[in-house]
Motif scaffolding. Structure first.
Motif, PDB file in Angstrom:
ATOM      1  N   ALA A 182     -35.981  -4.977  10.189  1.00 39.34           N
ATOM      2  CA  ALA A 182     -34.854  -5.399  10.843  1.00 39.34           C
ATOM      3  C   ALA A 182     -34.410  -3.974  11.591  1.00 39.34           C
ATOM      4  O   ALA A 182     -33.855  -3.061  10.950  1.00 39.34           O
ATOM      5  N   GLU A 183     -33.913  -4.383  12.889  1.00 32.55           N
ATOM      6  CA  GLU A 183     -33.297  -2.998  13.480  1.00 32.55           C
ATOM      7  C   GLU A 183     -31.820  -3.022  13.429  1.00 32.55           C
ATOM      8  O   GLU A 183     -31.149  -1.879  13.865  1.00 32.55           O
ATOM      9  N   GLN A 184     -31.248  -3.923  12.876  1.00 33.64           N
ATOM     10  CA  GLN A 184     -29.923  -3.946  12.567  1.00 33.64           C
ATOM     11  C   GLN A 184     -29.438  -4.890  11.467  1.00 33.64           C
ATOM     12  O   GLN A 184     -30.061  -5.863  11.100  1.00 33.64           O
ATOM     13  N   SER A 185     -28.753  -4.241  10.512  1.00 37.17           N
ATOM     14  CA  SER A 185     -28.378  -5.128   9.357  1.00 37.17           C
ATOM     15  C   SER A 185     -27.004  -4.903   8.955  1.00 37.17           C
ATOM     16  O   SER A 185     -26.161  -3.828   9.171  1.00 37.17           O
ATOM     17  N   ILE A 186     -26.170  -5.963   8.481  1.00 36.20           N
ATOM     18  CA  ILE A 186     -24.979  -6.036   8.409  1.00 36.20           C
ATOM     19  C   ILE A 186     -24.426  -6.705   7.176  1.00 36.20           C
ATOM     20  O   ILE A 186     -24.866  -7.722   6.987  1.00 36.20           O
ATOM     21  N   VAL A 187     -23.542  -6.286   6.282  1.00 37.90           N
ATOM     22  CA  VAL A 187     -22.985  -6.987   5.020  1.00 37.90           C
ATOM     23  C   VAL A 187     -21.529  -6.859   5.126  1.00 37.90           C
ATOM     24  O   VAL A 187     -20.955  -5.824   5.812  1.00 37.90           O
ATOM     25  N   GLY A 188     -20.749  -7.883   4.473  1.00 34.27           N
ATOM     26  CA  GLY A 188     -19.475  -7.930   4.837  1.00 34.27           C
ATOM     27  C   GLY A 188     -18.728  -8.978   3.713  1.00 34.27           C
ATOM     28  O   GLY A 188     -19.341  -9.893   3.227  1.00 34.27           O
ATOM     29  N   LEU A 189     -17.415  -8.647   3.351  1.00 32.38           N
ATOM     30  CA  LEU A 189     -16.710  -9.632   2.469  1.00 32.38           C
ATOM     31  C   LEU A 189     -15.318  -9.771   3.203  1.00 32.38           C
ATOM     32  O   LEU A 189     -14.944  -8.865   3.731  1.00 32.38           O
ATOM     33  N   GLY A 190     -14.991 -11.127   2.895  1.00 30.23           N
ATOM     34  CA  GLY A 190     -13.885 -11.628   3.446  1.00 30.23           C
ATOM     35  C   GLY A 190     -13.055 -12.177   2.280  1.00 30.23           C
ATOM     36  O   GLY A 190     -13.480 -12.771   1.445  1.00 30.23           O
ATOM     37  N   TYR A 191     -11.601 -12.032   2.546  1.00 32.18           N
ATOM     38  CA  TYR A 191     -10.558 -12.640   1.442  1.00 32.18           C
ATOM     39  C   TYR A 191      -9.702 -13.616   2.304  1.00 32.18           C
ATOM     40  O   TYR A 191      -9.010 -13.147   3.197  1.00 32.18           O
ATOM     41  N   ALA A 202     -13.799  -6.409   5.336  1.00 32.72           N
ATOM     42  CA  ALA A 202     -14.432  -5.227   5.457  1.00 32.72           C
ATOM     43  C   ALA A 202     -15.999  -5.535   5.745  1.00 32.72           C
ATOM     44  O   ALA A 202     -16.664  -6.326   5.075  1.00 32.72           O
ATOM     45  N   SER A 203     -16.603  -4.552   6.485  1.00 29.38           N
ATOM     46  CA  SER A 203     -17.991  -4.822   6.485  1.00 29.38           C
ATOM     47  C   SER A 203     -18.502  -3.337   7.047  1.00 29.38           C
ATOM     48  O   SER A 203     -18.125  -2.417   7.464  1.00 29.38           O
ATOM     49  N   PHE A 204     -19.866  -3.526   6.574  1.00 20.72           N
ATOM     50  CA  PHE A 204     -20.665  -2.265   7.106  1.00 20.72           C
ATOM     51  C   PHE A 204     -22.081  -2.629   7.579  1.00 20.72           C
ATOM     52  O   PHE A 204     -22.860  -3.514   7.345  1.00 20.72           O
ATOM     53  N   LYS A 205     -22.241  -1.960   9.023  1.00 19.97           N
ATOM     54  CA  LYS A 205     -23.409  -2.166   9.689  1.00 19.97           C
ATOM     55  C   LYS A 205     -24.399  -1.039  10.062  1.00 19.97           C
ATOM     56  O   LYS A 205     -23.904   0.037  10.292  1.00 19.97           O
ATOM     57  N   SER A 206     -25.486  -1.150   9.949  1.00 21.64           N
ATOM     58  CA  SER A 206     -26.483  -0.026  10.332  1.00 21.64           C
ATOM     59  C   SER A 206     -27.376  -0.590  11.526  1.00 21.64           C
ATOM     60  O   SER A 206     -28.111  -1.360  11.238  1.00 21.64           O
ATOM     61  N   THR A 207     -27.356   0.156  12.388  1.00 14.45           N
ATOM     62  CA  THR A 207     -28.128  -0.152  13.671  1.00 14.45           C
ATOM     63  C   THR A 207     -29.202   1.253  14.008  1.00 14.45           C
ATOM     64  O   THR A 207     -28.993   2.223  13.890  1.00 14.45           O
ATOM     65  N   ASP A 208     -30.374   0.517  14.010  1.00 16.00           N
ATOM     66  CA  ASP A 208     -31.691   1.594  14.343  1.00 16.00           C
ATOM     67  C   ASP A 208     -31.497   2.061  15.850  1.00 16.00           C
ATOM     68  O   ASP A 208     -31.476   1.241  16.594  1.00 16.00           O
TER      69      ASP A 208
END
Length: 346
Positions: A203-212, A221-227
């Motif tokens: 995967a060239e891009q991965s993102i995870v996040g939480l919502g309330y 809040a979220s965190f994303k990593s892009t190659d």
């Protein structure tokens, strides 16, 4: 018995035999027809039963506008389009609490001769109230769903104005696998964008996040990593807030940090009465470039909306963009927004 009588008897016997044969054939054909009809009815009934738990919706929104751009040596007036689109969404109950879904959506670019534009969405998925939802294809970006949608309340195609400048997949992500699930007031979301081509297996891009979400309050809040080609991965952290403070006042804010880049968007909406609403925004985009080539800018948006019906509204809008190293821009807009939807159920 005379020859004539013999011939007459023979003719009568042949006629009787043929009649019996024909009647038998007709009877056989009638029976086969009845069997065929019963089979067709059973197949039709089975199809109708299988279609009873299906639904589909066709929808569209048309957003033309007349915009005056006030720029140095380039003042102009144009008919513009603020992201008109059309789409179809379908669901089918699979049993056991599972639902299948398909979604397609395409742009309608009024500013370019009304061309039927590129795909915004093209995805298929499956969901369960217990195990969550998984979709494959081009769909809404996870960071848009968690953050930007709460600030995207304006009629301009670039809203939210700082968030929009951070990447081409800020609104829709192609070649994506997404997962989402909710427990009471908590929502977990993840997305993985895969590269296309030979010898690519990651995967060239991965993102995870939480919502309330609770009592008209949204936090995420979220965190994303892009190659990045020939470089370290680019990491993006985002946090957002949105709240209906009361029946008339709405406030939302989003901050993103991406390496040297930072964005801030703030949106506000105030309902004057049942017909009029005023909206305002402030944004700040810092690209982290210290030279004169920096495109860092900030600005304001002010919009007055008039709601004629739930499906039709008009607006007047002013947007300012103030650049650190380039000439400032101002745009004045008068626009329409017409929504339509057709729902089928079986």
């Amino acid at each position: 018995m005379t020859l004539t009588n013999k011939k007459l008897c023979t003719s009568l016997l042949i006629t009787a035999a043929l009649g019996t044969s024909i009647n038998m054939a007709w009877a056989d054909d009638s029976l086969e027809d009845r069997i065929t009809n019963l089979e067709n009815q059973a197949a039709t009934q089975s199809k109708l039963q299988s279609d009873k738990n299906m639904s589909a919706k066709f929808y569209a929104t048309i957003r033309p506008s007349l915009t005056y751009f006030n720029e140095e040596d380039n003042n102009r007036t144009e008919v513009t389009d603020f992201l008109s689109f059309a789409g179809i969404y379908s669901e089918a109950e699979l049993g056991g609490g599972w639902t299948a879904m398909a979604h397609g959506e395409w742009g309608l670019d009024i500013a370019k001769n009304g061309d039927f534009g590129a795909a915004r969405r093209a995805s298929v998925g499956i969901s369960s109230s217990t195990y969550g939802k998984v979709t494959f294809g081009k769909d809404r970006a996870i960071d848009y769903l968690l953050h930007a949608t709460y600030l995207d309340i304006f009629n301009h195609r670039a809203s939210p104005f700082a968030y929009d400048q951070i990447g081409k997949d800020a609104f829709f992500t192609p070649n994506q696998v997404t997962y989402a699930n909710s427990w009471d007031s908590i929502t977990f979301m993840a997305g993985f964008k895969f590269k296309s081509g030979n010898d690519v297996d990651y995967a060239e891009q991965s993102i995870v996040g939480l919502g309330y979400d609770k009592n008209d309050l949204h936090l995420a809040a979220s965190f994303k990593s892009t190659d990045a080609a020939d470089a370290d991965n680019v990491e993006t952290v985002a946090i957002s807030y949105a709240q209906h403070i009361n029946d008339d006042l709405y406030l939302a804010a989003l901050y993103q940090d991406e390496e040297e880049i930072a964005t801030l968007d703030v949106s506000l909406a105030y309902k004057i009465n049942s017909k009029y609403k005023v909206k305002a925004a402030y944004y700040n985009f810092d690209d982290g470039v210290s030279t004169l080539q920096s495109m860092s800018n900030d600005g304001f948006n002010l919009t007055l909306e008039r709601q004629f019906t739930p499906k039709f509204r008009t607006h007047i809008e002013v947007l300012t963009k103030n650049y650190d190293n380039f000439e400032d821009e101002t745009a004045f807009t008068i626009g329409f927004k017409y929504d339509l939807a057709i729902l089928w159920k079986s």
